[in-house]
Write an enzyme that holds these catalytic residues in place. Structure first.
Site: not given
Length: 365
Positions: A279, A327, A339
């Site tokens: 990510c 994240h 993402h």
């Protein structure tokens, strides 16, 4: 001088060893895994994921998978932070190695000059200037050279002082190298532990998924999509984006275009392109491509970049998720992000509110 030289040789060997290890493939060093402000349900032990019982609740399975992948994401962030730190330490050690090598050469030159001075003194019998005057056959010629003698004495004194300073500098470099080497050894062990945690969590999640039948996997995927849609709808219903619509900055637009070009590429933990991403690997690489480097990990992006209100976010901003900032995705407008979700998935578009939002940061503020 013998003791100093042995110390220098030890220092040089230390740095050579450090640089050799740093050059080995896959070497990185891990920082401690941060604690979560909103930790998920504890993951199963590393020995293996529980076998879903007949009539199992797929919602419970989904929660277990979320917990396992969240733990893997936290460990991945720690791994990435450590690897970034290791690269800086590698450069510092290489610079230190160069200083030691240059200092060693300088010390050898000074020793040669000191040796020449000592040999010259030996040839004169070690007599002082006064003794040479009293015993000399030609006092007049001696007096003519008195200035040169005094100048030579000052030069010898300066030489010895420089020799001592150089030895002290090299001892300091050796101590610094030793301390850095010990720290790198500790980071190597921590990095190995983080890498083990990542693999254990991912392996456990994959084993859990592998025990599901095809129809169950389809139902599980549907549950995930429905949960994400509900979260996104609830987030939008708060009116958080009412009136939003700011345009991307020039660099933000470049970052969005880079991220968009990566759609479909696989998630791989620790990867930052060009063929795979995790990510924060995706967000950091996108902003680097836009000419504005940002920290490598989601936690450092959250900590070091400027925070902006969610209602003020614009394309290119980074949306950080979960209480532990484990994240991150890139906002692309219209309530959406790009993402890299987790292992087994690819870079994709998702609702910006489909996961618990911690906040928004702006790299080029």
């Amino acid at each position: 001088m013998g003791t100093g030289k042995r110390g220098l040789l030890t220092a040089a060997l230390t740095v050579v060893c450090a640089v050799t290890v740093l050059g080995a493939p896959g070497t990185a060093f891990a920082a401690p895994t941060p604690t979560s402000a909103s930790a998920p349900t504890p993951a199963p032990a590393a020995g293996g994921a529980p076998t879903p019982a007949p009539g199992r609740d797929l919602q419970e399975v989904r929660e277990q998978l979320d917990g396992l992948y969240h733990d893997a994401a936290v460990a991945t962030d720690a791994y990435n932070a450590a690897r970034e730190k290791a690269e800086r330490q590698s450069a510092e050690l290489a610079e230190l190695s160069g200083k030691i090598a240059r200092g060693q050469r300088k010390l050898e030159r000074l020793k040669d000059r000191a040796g020449a001075a000592a040999r010259d003194q030996y040839r004169t019998g070690g007599l002082s200037a006064t003794a040479q005057f009293l015993l000399g056959d030609d006092p007049g010629r001696f007096l003519d050279g008195t200035g040169r003698v005094l100048q030579g004495q000052r030069a010898v004194k300066a030489l010895l002082e420089e020799l001592q300073r150089t030895q002290e500098e090299l001892r300091a470099y050796a101590d610094d190298a030793s301390a850095r080497w010990k720290k790198l050894e500790a980071h190597r062990k921590a990095e190995a532990a983080a890498r083990t945690r990542i693999r254990q969590r991912i392996d456990a999640a994959e084993r859990l998924e592998s025990r599901l039948e095809k129809k169950e996997k389809e139902r599980l995927a549907r549950l995930e999509r429905e949960a994400a849609a509900r979260a996104q709808t609830a987030w939008l219903d708060t009116g958080v984006l009412d009136g939003a619509g700011a345009e991307a900055s020039a660099r933000g637009g470049k970052a969005v275009r880079y991220a968009t070009a990566q759609l479909g590429k696989p998630y791989v933990w620790g990867a930052a392109g060009p063929d795979a991403f995790d990510c924060s690997g995706l967000t950091s690489r996108a902003w680097a491509a836009a000419g504005h480097p940002v920290p490598r990990t989601s936690q450092e992006q959250w900590r070091r970049l400027r925070h902006v209100a969610v209602e003020d976010m614009r394309p290119g901003d980074l949306v950080v998720y979960f209480g532990d900032a484990s994240h991150v995705g890139m906002y692309i407008g219209d309530g959406r992000i790009i993402h890299a979700p987790r292992p087994g998935r690819t870079v994709t578009v998702a609702g910006a509110g489909s996961m618990p939002v911690l906040g928004v940061v702006r790299p080029d503020a």
